[in-house]
Design an enzyme around this catalytic site. Structure first.
Site, PDB file in Angstrom:
ATOM      1  N   LYS A  62       0.752  -1.195   0.057  1.00 28.96           N
ATOM      2  CA  LYS A  62      -0.028   0.047  -0.017  1.00 28.96           C
ATOM      3  C   LYS A  62       0.933   1.260   0.060  1.00 28.96           C
ATOM      4  O   LYS A  62       0.580   2.261  -0.698  1.00 28.96           O
ATOM      5  CB  LYS A  62      -0.955  -0.003   1.304  1.00 28.96           C
ATOM      6  CG  LYS A  62      -1.862  -1.100   1.350  1.00 28.96           C
ATOM      7  CD  LYS A  62      -2.721  -1.373   2.417  1.00 28.96           C
ATOM      8  CE  LYS A  62      -3.876  -2.359   2.040  1.00 28.96           C
ATOM      9  NZ  LYS A  62      -4.501  -2.623   3.427  1.00 28.96           N
ATOM     10  N   GLN A 106      -4.014  -1.292   9.606  1.00 29.55           N
ATOM     11  CA  GLN A 106      -4.104  -2.311   9.126  1.00 29.55           C
ATOM     12  C   GLN A 106      -4.825  -3.494  10.272  1.00 29.55           C
ATOM     13  O   GLN A 106      -4.315  -3.732  11.265  1.00 29.55           O
ATOM     14  CB  GLN A 106      -2.552  -2.702   8.614  1.00 29.55           C
ATOM     15  CG  GLN A 106      -2.402  -4.027   8.022  1.00 29.55           C
ATOM     16  CD  GLN A 106      -3.310  -4.168   6.657  1.00 29.55           C
ATOM     17  OE1 GLN A 106      -3.198  -3.324   5.823  1.00 29.55           O
ATOM     18  NE2 GLN A 106      -3.989  -5.299   6.130  1.00 29.55           N
ATOM     19  N   ASP A 129     -10.050   3.675   4.892  1.00 22.43           N
ATOM     20  CA  ASP A 129     -10.904   2.349   4.653  1.00 22.43           C
ATOM     21  C   ASP A 129     -12.396   2.233   4.617  1.00 22.43           C
ATOM     22  O   ASP A 129     -12.999   1.155   4.641  1.00 22.43           O
ATOM     23  CB  ASP A 129     -10.448   1.548   5.859  1.00 22.43           C
ATOM     24  CG  ASP A 129      -9.146   0.772   5.172  1.00 22.43           C
ATOM     25  OD1 ASP A 129      -8.967   0.385   4.015  1.00 22.43           O
ATOM     26  OD2 ASP A 129      -8.340   0.105   6.201  1.00 22.43           O
TER      27      ASP A 129
END
Ligand code: NAD
Length: 317
Positions: A62, A106, A129
């Protein structure tokens, strides 16, 4: 990716690597313009707790993608015994930092940390997210700027499947922006297998938003193969290797495989769909790897870019 397929089968593949490259090309261009016109660089703040090897790989990928697009990244790597307060302090620091526009924490976090409570602390307008309850509520209302990345990516894969763009013979740089529009799914039946907050439920809402008729199947559903056989679109987000078989799929259906499973004996990755079996009947199908995975990263980058525009009061670039 799928070297042994004959050409007719290769043409059935919905290529997530190709689509993510196509999307990221355009983010790279608009990011450059943003820098030239407004002296702004999108910033992605990344929080990694612990030493989970898969999480480390995802985070590295990412961050690399963000750099390739001209973004700045900000790291916070915490030990696996980090306390709730320590993670919370990093989130607060990132929330306040004007150079950070998107925050990625994460998952999964180590078991002693309450992920939901920590996700709730991320500023909703920096929630790259799309997992903050405010953003999930907005999605329920059919609104909002930041939607969960994996289901968003699944929708764009469906758009690609319906677009008629030949990704087998053309490179992403040859296909101009807006050639792959968001498609109406009116009249189409979709089955989502899985009802998680991360994938299944938001995927169902996004499909509904496009006017598909949606069924959500899950571990307590009866007659799963029968439910799927009725569908024009199947999205599998379960976590069981090769669960979906050829006789579950209506000929010509679009199959989006979100699952990422590692086969213990070989160490290889596979999806929730038995790819070699299902490609025989599917109209279009995503591979694993190379389908939903790269699209999740592309959507994270796009969300961060969008958050950057919103936070800076810029309409569109
Ligand atoms: P989860 O464990 O939270 O949810 C799994 C869902 O599958 C549950 O809702 C459950 O009801 C359903 N389920 C379980 N067994 C079933 C069965 N036998 N029949 C029907 N439904 C069943 O998982 P998740 O976070 O939604 O992830 C699902 C899969 O997607 C995993 O393989 C995960 O690794 C993968 N994933 C991939 C990406 C990506 O970037 N490609 C992102 C997130 C998750």
């Amino acid at each position: 990716m799928t070297p042994n397929l004959d050409e007719s089968k290769k043409l059935k593949i919905i290529d997530g690597k190709w689509l993510s490259a196509w999307i990221l090309n355009s983010v790279r261009t608009t990011t450059k313009a943003l820098g030239e016109r407004h002296s702004i660089k999108p910033g992605l703040g990344v929080i990694l707790v612990g030493e989970n090897p898969a999480s480390k790989t995802y985070v590295a990928s990412k961050e690399k993608t963000a750099h390739d697009c001209g973004f700045e990244t900000f790291d916070a790597k915490l030990p696996s015994d980090a306390t709730f307060e320590q993670v919370s302090d990093v989130i607060e620091r990132f929330n306040q930092d004007p150079n950070i526009h998107g925050i990625l924490m994460q998952l999964p976090l180590p078991k002693h940390l309450d992920s939901e409570k920590l996700l709730d602390k991320i500023r909703p307008d920096k929630d790259a997210d799309g997992l903050h309850p405010d953003n999930q509520g907005e999605l329920m209302r059919g609104k909002g700027n930041l939607r969960p990345c994996t289901p968003l990516g699944a929708m764009r894969l469906i758009d690609l499947a319906l677009s008629g763009v030949d990704t087998f013979r053309s490179s992403p740089t040859e296909i101009p922006p807006s050639t792959i529009p968001e498609q109406s799914l009116a009249g189409k039946k979709a089955v989502v297998i899985g009802r998680s907050i991360l994938v299944g439920k938001p995927a169902a809402l996004l499909l509904l938003e496009r006017n598909a008729t949606v069924t959500i199947a899950h571990s307590k559903s009866a007659n799963l193969p029968e439910l799927c056989r009725d569908a024009d679109i199947v999205v599998a987000a379960v976590g069981i290797p090769k669960l979906v078989k050829r006789n579950w799929i209506k000929p010509g259906a679009i199959v989006i495989d979100v699952g990422i499973n590692r086969i213990p004996e070989t160490g290889k990755l596979c999806g929730d769909v038995d790819f070699e079996d299902v490609i025989e009947v599917a109209g279009k199908i995503t591979p694993v790897p190379g389908g939903a995975g790269p699209m999740t990263i592309a959507m994270l980058i796009l969300n961060t870019y969008r958050a950057c525009l919103t936070l800076n009061g810029i309409k569109d670039e």
